[in-house]
Write a protein that holds these residues in place. Structure first.
Motif, short mmCIF file in Angstrom:
data_model
loop_
_atom_site.label_atom_id
_atom_site.label_comp_id
_atom_site.label_asym_id
_atom_site.label_seq_id
_atom_site.Cartn_x
_atom_site.Cartn_y
_atom_site.Cartn_z
N ALA A 1 110.49 -17.26 35.71
CA ALA A 1 111.76 -17.81 35.75
C ALA A 1 112.13 -18.37 37.53
CB ALA A 1 113.18 -17.10 36.22
N VAL A 33 118.58 -15.06 25.45
CA VAL A 33 119.36 -16.20 25.40
C VAL A 33 120.49 -15.92 27.38
CG1 VAL A 33 120.54 -18.21 25.21
CG2 VAL A 33 119.28 -17.40 23.92
N GLU A 34 120.80 -15.26 26.97
CA GLU A 34 121.43 -13.96 28.05
C GLU A 34 121.06 -14.15 29.76
OE1 GLU A 34 125.09 -11.60 25.80
OE2 GLU A 34 123.11 -10.81 26.01
N ALA A 83 118.09 -15.40 30.27
CA ALA A 83 117.74 -17.12 31.12
C ALA A 83 118.47 -17.30 31.90
CB ALA A 83 117.05 -17.81 30.20
N GLU A 84 119.91 -17.79 31.14
CA GLU A 84 120.78 -18.12 31.58
C GLU A 84 121.54 -17.33 32.58
OE1 GLU A 84 123.82 -20.03 26.83
OE2 GLU A 84 123.74 -17.81 28.14
N VAL A 113 119.03 -18.32 35.82
CA VAL A 113 119.70 -20.25 35.60
C VAL A 113 120.73 -20.23 36.79
CG1 VAL A 113 120.25 -22.81 35.08
CG2 VAL A 113 118.22 -21.34 34.20
N SER A 137 117.37 -19.99 39.10
CA SER A 137 115.87 -20.61 38.93
C SER A 137 115.44 -22.21 38.86
CB SER A 137 115.67 -20.34 37.56
OG SER A 137 114.41 -20.96 36.72
N VAL A 146 116.97 -23.20 30.47
CA VAL A 146 117.35 -22.26 30.00
C VAL A 146 116.89 -22.15 28.57
CG1 VAL A 146 119.66 -21.10 28.73
CG2 VAL A 146 119.84 -21.90 30.39
N SER A 154 114.56 -19.56 27.60
CA SER A 154 114.03 -18.70 26.47
C SER A 154 112.97 -18.45 25.77
CB SER A 154 115.31 -18.94 25.70
OG SER A 154 116.45 -18.80 26.38
#
Length: 245
Positions: free
Chosen positions: A36, A72-73, A75-76, A79, A83, A87, A91
């Motif tokens: 990330a 996904v959470e 990754a969010e 970001v 990052s 997203v 993911s």
């Protein structure tokens, strides 16, 4: 009849429950932060802290993003914490990392023998994880318990995400059991709240993940050191085998 005596199915979380969280996931968390951060080591440290992990000790705080979030959470969250990547891109990369990392995971116990024993008693068995379904199935094959599973659900399997009740209700649909006949076993409150919201008969916490007795006590009927203590809670004669719907 006690609540435990009514149990005919058991739905397990994976990471921190079947797998030792610290041994299996701390190295993966370091790698996902590096991904990330696109190799920026200082940013990677900040991303780990934002996710709930101390980059020096490896300790992950209970119910934080890295303890309980799905791909996904996470990754969010990465970001949002700085990052420079998108997203969607993260993911995909994280799902690939998690699937690959299943081959390096450390089991809490002999999972093949553990699941074989519960299956022999007549219990319907499933795994519901915030990881992707591919990683769950890889883990089950690697540790030799895939043949004992009646149900597998990841965040991407279409049943919704924790702590929503969908994964538990999917297990009910797959096995023909009612929620009060199911025990949900997990290491964090996302698991336990999922079980409570679905009306599960038992919520059982284990201490092989990121939770503590203090953090897990409110949402659990029992708090165990690890899953090997679970059979002692259940009827010696085993639950009746029910036909799937």
């Amino acid at each position: 009849m006690t609540k435990a005596n009514a149990i005919s199915g058991i739905l397990f979380d994976k990471d921190g429950t079947l797998l030792d969280y610290a041994k299996s996931w701390v190295p993966v968390n370091h790698e996902l932060a590096r991904i990330a951060a696109m190799g920026d080591e200082e940013l990677a440290r900040r991303l780990l802290l934002a996710g709930g992990m101390d980059p020096d000790t490896g300790h992950v705080a209970p119910d934080t993003l890295l303890a309980a979030g799905n791909t996904v959470e996470i990754a969010e969250g990465m970001v949002a914490a700085g990052s420079p990547m998108a997203v969607a891109e993260l993911s995909v990369l994280f799902d690939g990392l998690f699937a690959q990392s299943a081959s390096m995971a450390v089991a809490v116990t002999d999972l093949a023998g553990f699941f074989a024993g519960l299956h022999a008693k007549g219990y319907r068995l499933g795994v519901a994880s915030s990881d992707n379904e591919q990683s769950i199935r890889h883990t089950a094959r690697r540790f030799g318990f895939e043949q004992y599973l009646d149900y597998v659900a990841g965040y991407d399997s279409g049943y919704g995400v924790k702590p929503e009740p969908g994964m538990v209700l999917g297990f009910c649909a797959a096995t023909g059991l009612d929620p009060h006949e199911i025990a949900v076993v997990g290491d964090n409150n996302h698991d336990l709240h999922m079980g409570r919201t679905a009306g599960a008969g038992l919520t059982v916490a284990v201490l092989t993940g990121t939770g503590s007795r203090q953090s897990l006590s409110a949402a659990s009927d029992y708090c165990l050191n690890d899953i090997t203590e679970l059979p002692a809670l259940l009827p010696d004669g085993g639950a009746p085998r029910r036909a799937a719907a």
